[in-house]
Design a protein around this motif. Structure first.
Motif, PDB file in Angstrom:
ATOM      1  N   SER A 100       6.328   4.481 -13.276  1.00  0.00           N
ATOM      2  CA  SER A 100       5.526   4.430 -11.935  1.00  0.00           C
ATOM      3  C   SER A 100       4.027   3.823 -11.872  1.00  0.00           C
ATOM      4  CB  SER A 100       5.771   5.799 -11.066  1.00  0.00           C
ATOM      5  OG  SER A 100       4.993   6.766 -11.741  1.00  0.00           O
ATOM      6  N   LEU A 101       3.501   4.249 -13.019  1.00  0.00           N
ATOM      7  CA  LEU A 101       1.961   3.864 -13.200  1.00  0.00           C
ATOM      8  C   LEU A 101       2.090   2.570 -13.559  1.00  0.00           C
ATOM      9  CD1 LEU A 101      -0.999   4.430 -13.792  1.00  0.00           C
ATOM     10  CD2 LEU A 101      -0.359   4.860 -16.262  1.00  0.00           C
ATOM     11  N   ASN A 102       2.979   2.129 -14.430  1.00  0.00           N
ATOM     12  CA  ASN A 102       2.957   0.565 -14.643  1.00  0.00           C
ATOM     13  C   ASN A 102       3.398  -0.392 -13.531  1.00  0.00           C
ATOM     14  OD1 ASN A 102       1.578   0.279 -17.430  1.00  0.00           O
ATOM     15  ND2 ASN A 102       3.615   1.816 -18.190  1.00  0.00           N
ATOM     16  N   ILE A 103       4.250   0.101 -12.861  1.00  0.00           N
ATOM     17  CA  ILE A 103       4.627  -0.764 -11.662  1.00  0.00           C
ATOM     18  C   ILE A 103       3.384  -0.618 -10.565  1.00  0.00           C
ATOM     19  CG2 ILE A 103       6.050  -0.782  -9.531  1.00  0.00           C
ATOM     20  CD1 ILE A 103       8.389   0.251 -11.512  1.00  0.00           C
ATOM     21  N   SER A 104       2.747   0.538 -10.523  1.00  0.00           N
ATOM     22  CA  SER A 104       1.529   0.253  -9.651  1.00  0.00           C
ATOM     23  C   SER A 104       0.662  -0.639 -10.219  1.00  0.00           C
ATOM     24  CB  SER A 104       1.135   2.036  -9.464  1.00  0.00           C
ATOM     25  OG  SER A 104       0.084   1.807  -8.678  1.00  0.00           O
ATOM     26  N   LEU A 105       0.357  -0.498 -11.426  1.00  0.00           N
ATOM     27  CA  LEU A 105      -0.618  -1.519 -11.982  1.00  0.00           C
ATOM     28  C   LEU A 105      -0.374  -3.073 -11.835  1.00  0.00           C
ATOM     29  CD1 LEU A 105      -1.621   0.103 -15.375  1.00  0.00           C
ATOM     30  CD2 LEU A 105      -3.148  -0.260 -13.513  1.00  0.00           C
ATOM     31  N   HIS A 140       3.227 -13.554 -16.385  1.00  0.00           N
ATOM     32  CA  HIS A 140       2.349 -12.593 -16.817  1.00  0.00           C
ATOM     33  C   HIS A 140       3.423 -11.381 -16.373  1.00  0.00           C
ATOM     34  CE1 HIS A 140      -1.272 -14.605 -17.674  1.00  0.00           C
ATOM     35  NE2 HIS A 140      -1.370 -13.443 -18.360  1.00  0.00           N
ATOM     36  N   SER A 141       3.887 -11.343 -15.185  1.00  0.00           N
ATOM     37  CA  SER A 141       4.520 -10.242 -14.813  1.00  0.00           C
ATOM     38  C   SER A 141       5.915  -9.880 -15.275  1.00  0.00           C
ATOM     39  CB  SER A 141       4.934 -10.314 -13.174  1.00  0.00           C
ATOM     40  OG  SER A 141       3.832 -10.469 -12.412  1.00  0.00           O
ATOM     41  N   VAL A 142       6.505 -10.886 -15.790  1.00  0.00           N
ATOM     42  CA  VAL A 142       7.892 -10.786 -16.556  1.00  0.00           C
ATOM     43  C   VAL A 142       7.521 -10.480 -17.807  1.00  0.00           C
ATOM     44  CG1 VAL A 142       9.671 -12.305 -17.738  1.00  0.00           C
ATOM     45  CG2 VAL A 142       9.165 -12.536 -15.600  1.00  0.00           C
ATOM     46  N   ALA A 143       6.433 -10.850 -18.579  1.00  0.00           N
ATOM     47  CA  ALA A 143       6.009 -10.568 -20.044  1.00  0.00           C
ATOM     48  C   ALA A 143       5.550  -9.027 -19.794  1.00  0.00           C
ATOM     49  CB  ALA A 143       4.867 -11.328 -20.515  1.00  0.00           C
ATOM     50  N   PHE A 144       4.834  -8.699 -18.760  1.00  0.00           N
ATOM     51  CA  PHE A 144       4.641  -7.315 -18.655  1.00  0.00           C
ATOM     52  C   PHE A 144       5.854  -6.148 -18.545  1.00  0.00           C
ATOM     53  CE2 PHE A 144       2.723  -3.481 -16.080  1.00  0.00           C
ATOM     54  CZ  PHE A 144       1.966  -2.883 -17.048  1.00  0.00           C
ATOM     55  N   VAL A 145       6.686  -6.625 -17.528  1.00  0.00           N
ATOM     56  CA  VAL A 145       7.840  -5.871 -17.610  1.00  0.00           C
ATOM     57  C   VAL A 145       8.466  -5.654 -18.820  1.00  0.00           C
ATOM     58  CG1 VAL A 145      10.094  -5.734 -16.556  1.00  0.00           C
ATOM     59  CG2 VAL A 145       8.030  -6.416 -14.932  1.00  0.00           C
ATOM     60  N   THR A 183       3.516   9.512 -10.273  1.00  0.00           N
ATOM     61  CA  THR A 183       2.831   9.423 -11.547  1.00  0.00           C
ATOM     62  C   THR A 183       2.142  11.030 -11.854  1.00  0.00           C
ATOM     63  OG1 THR A 183       2.485   7.190 -11.670  1.00  0.00           O
ATOM     64  CG2 THR A 183       1.235   8.500 -13.143  1.00  0.00           C
ATOM     65  N   ALA A 184       1.309  11.255 -10.923  1.00  0.00           N
ATOM     66  CA  ALA A 184       0.710  12.465 -10.729  1.00  0.00           C
ATOM     67  C   ALA A 184       1.718  13.808 -10.812  1.00  0.00           C
ATOM     68  CB  ALA A 184      -0.325  12.494  -9.663  1.00  0.00           C
ATOM     69  N   LEU A 185       2.612  13.665 -10.018  1.00  0.00           N
ATOM     70  CA  LEU A 185       3.531  14.784  -9.997  1.00  0.00           C
ATOM     71  C   LEU A 185       4.252  15.100 -11.402  1.00  0.00           C
ATOM     72  CD1 LEU A 185       4.824  16.947  -8.164  1.00  0.00           C
ATOM     73  CD2 LEU A 185       6.539  15.184  -7.424  1.00  0.00           C
ATOM     74  N   ALA A 186       4.583  13.829 -11.928  1.00  0.00           N
ATOM     75  CA  ALA A 186       5.229  13.853 -13.111  1.00  0.00           C
ATOM     76  C   ALA A 186       4.553  14.403 -14.517  1.00  0.00           C
ATOM     77  CB  ALA A 186       5.790  12.654 -13.669  1.00  0.00           C
ATOM     78  N   VAL A 187       3.135  14.047 -14.077  1.00  0.00           N
ATOM     79  CA  VAL A 187       2.253  14.599 -15.028  1.00  0.00           C
ATOM     80  C   VAL A 187       2.048  16.095 -15.079  1.00  0.00           C
ATOM     81  CG1 VAL A 187      -0.196  14.341 -16.248  1.00  0.00           C
ATOM     82  CG2 VAL A 187       1.165  12.423 -15.778  1.00  0.00           C
ATOM     83  N   LEU A 188       1.751  16.600 -13.738  1.00  0.00           N
ATOM     84  CA  LEU A 188       1.612  17.738 -13.488  1.00  0.00           C
ATOM     85  C   LEU A 188       2.743  18.704 -13.966  1.00  0.00           C
ATOM     86  CD1 LEU A 188      -0.435  17.905 -10.061  1.00  0.00           C
ATOM     87  CD2 LEU A 188      -1.188  18.398 -12.459  1.00  0.00           C
ATOM     88  N   LEU A 189       3.848  18.213 -13.370  1.00  0.00           N
ATOM     89  CA  LEU A 189       5.228  18.991 -13.827  1.00  0.00           C
ATOM     90  C   LEU A 189       5.259  19.221 -15.472  1.00  0.00           C
ATOM     91  CD1 LEU A 189       7.856  17.862 -11.159  1.00  0.00           C
ATOM     92  CD2 LEU A 189       6.728  19.996 -11.425  1.00  0.00           C
ATOM     93  N   GLY A 190       5.066  17.991 -16.075  1.00  0.00           N
ATOM     94  CA  GLY A 190       5.047  17.912 -17.486  1.00  0.00           C
ATOM     95  C   GLY A 190       4.085  18.972 -18.226  1.00  0.00           C
ATOM     96  N   LEU A 191       3.032  19.374 -17.644  1.00  0.00           N
ATOM     97  CA  LEU A 191       2.134  20.337 -18.083  1.00  0.00           C
ATOM     98  C   LEU A 191       2.710  21.726 -17.931  1.00  0.00           C
ATOM     99  CD1 LEU A 191      -1.162  18.935 -16.374  1.00  0.00           C
ATOM    100  CD2 LEU A 191      -0.670  19.107 -18.719  1.00  0.00           C
ATOM    101  N   ARG A 208       0.813  -1.200  -0.103  1.00  0.00           N
ATOM    102  CA  ARG A 208      -0.002   0.061   0.052  1.00  0.00           C
ATOM    103  C   ARG A 208       0.746   1.381  -0.112  1.00  0.00           C
ATOM    104  NH1 ARG A 208      -4.073  -0.463   4.194  1.00  0.00           N
ATOM    105  NH2 ARG A 208      -5.031  -1.942   2.735  1.00  0.00           N
ATOM    106  N   PRO A 209       1.658   1.463   0.793  1.00  0.00           N
ATOM    107  CA  PRO A 209       2.491   2.837   0.743  1.00  0.00           C
ATOM    108  C   PRO A 209       3.499   2.892  -0.569  1.00  0.00           C
ATOM    109  CG  PRO A 209       3.043   1.463   3.029  1.00  0.00           C
ATOM    110  CD  PRO A 209       2.154   0.691   2.192  1.00  0.00           C
ATOM    111  N   LEU A 210       3.857   1.842  -1.089  1.00  0.00           N
ATOM    112  CA  LEU A 210       4.447   1.799  -2.411  1.00  0.00           C
ATOM    113  C   LEU A 210       3.774   2.291  -3.494  1.00  0.00           C
ATOM    114  CD1 LEU A 210       7.141   1.079  -3.909  1.00  0.00           C
ATOM    115  CD2 LEU A 210       6.388  -1.005  -4.003  1.00  0.00           C
ATOM    116  N   ARG A 211       2.485   1.763  -3.329  1.00  0.00           N
ATOM    117  CA  ARG A 211       1.523   2.268  -4.460  1.00  0.00           C
ATOM    118  C   ARG A 211       1.046   3.814  -4.310  1.00  0.00           C
ATOM    119  NH1 ARG A 211      -3.375  -0.243  -3.895  1.00  0.00           N
ATOM    120  NH2 ARG A 211      -2.850  -0.952  -1.799  1.00  0.00           N
ATOM    121  N   VAL A 212       1.163   4.169  -2.975  1.00  0.00           N
ATOM    122  CA  VAL A 212       0.817   5.593  -2.874  1.00  0.00           C
ATOM    123  C   VAL A 212       1.862   6.348  -3.481  1.00  0.00           C
ATOM    124  CG1 VAL A 212       0.465   7.212  -1.008  1.00  0.00           C
ATOM    125  CG2 VAL A 212      -0.846   5.170  -0.819  1.00  0.00           C
TER     126      VAL A 212
END
Length: 160
Positions: free
Chosen positions: A50-55, A84-89, A23-31, A13-17
């Motif tokens: 970070s989004l894909n690791i969270s997924l 599945h995890s190895v293929a996704f990475v 992810t949100a910070l990177a997108v906002l800074l990119g704007l 849970r803390p890692l996902r947060v």
């Protein structure tokens, strides 16, 4: 003492947060980034990663672990989730390598990644189907188990 599945969920849970915040910070800074495409590409790299690791943590880590435990720690479930995890990475690495970063006419950062995103989405979809099937199988087994010990069934058996 709580079961091992609860401990792993509490650790993830803390890692996902942190990952979703990154992810949100990177997108906002990119704007608001106006210095150049290279800075935007680094921010986008962090956001995509970070989004894909969270997924994968949510799907394989939490739901997959629950399916693994529900099906009596089946080795087949563990192997399929690992593959599945190895293929996704691998698909995410290919996606990140071939992602192109663009600026539109209005100087807004944009990403062209439609070609290489499909394999990772298909892998996520197939993993979600597999985990859903495992949980459905668990529910079906518990339904059958409940039917064997249902009081009305015992009453009918004693009458016949």
């Amino acid at each position: 003492m709580s079961p091992p599945s609860d401990i792993s969920v509490e650790l993830e849970r803390p890692l996902r947060v942190v990952l979703s915040s990154a992810t949100a910070l990177a997108v906002l800074l990119g704007l608001f980034e106006m210095s150049g495409t290279s800075a935007w590409s680094r921010l986008n790299f962090v956001a995509i990663l970070s989004l894909n690791i969270s997924l994968t943590l949510i799907l394989s880590g939490i739901c997959g672990l629950k399916a693994y435990i529900f099906l009596s720690r089946s080795i087949l479930v563990a192997i399929v989730l690992y593959v599945h995890s190895v293929a996704f990475v691998a698909a995410i690495i290919v996606d990140l390598i071939f992602t192109t970063h663009l600026r539109t006419i209005l100087n807004v950062c944009s990403v062209d990644r439609s070609r290489y995103r499909l394999p990772s989405l298909l892998i996520l979809f197939s993993e979600a189907l597999f985990v859903s099937a495992c949980i459905a199988l668990t529910l079906y087994r518990s339904y059958l188990q409940l039917g064997k010990h249902h009081p009305s069934r015992a009453a009918r058996a004693s009458q016949g």
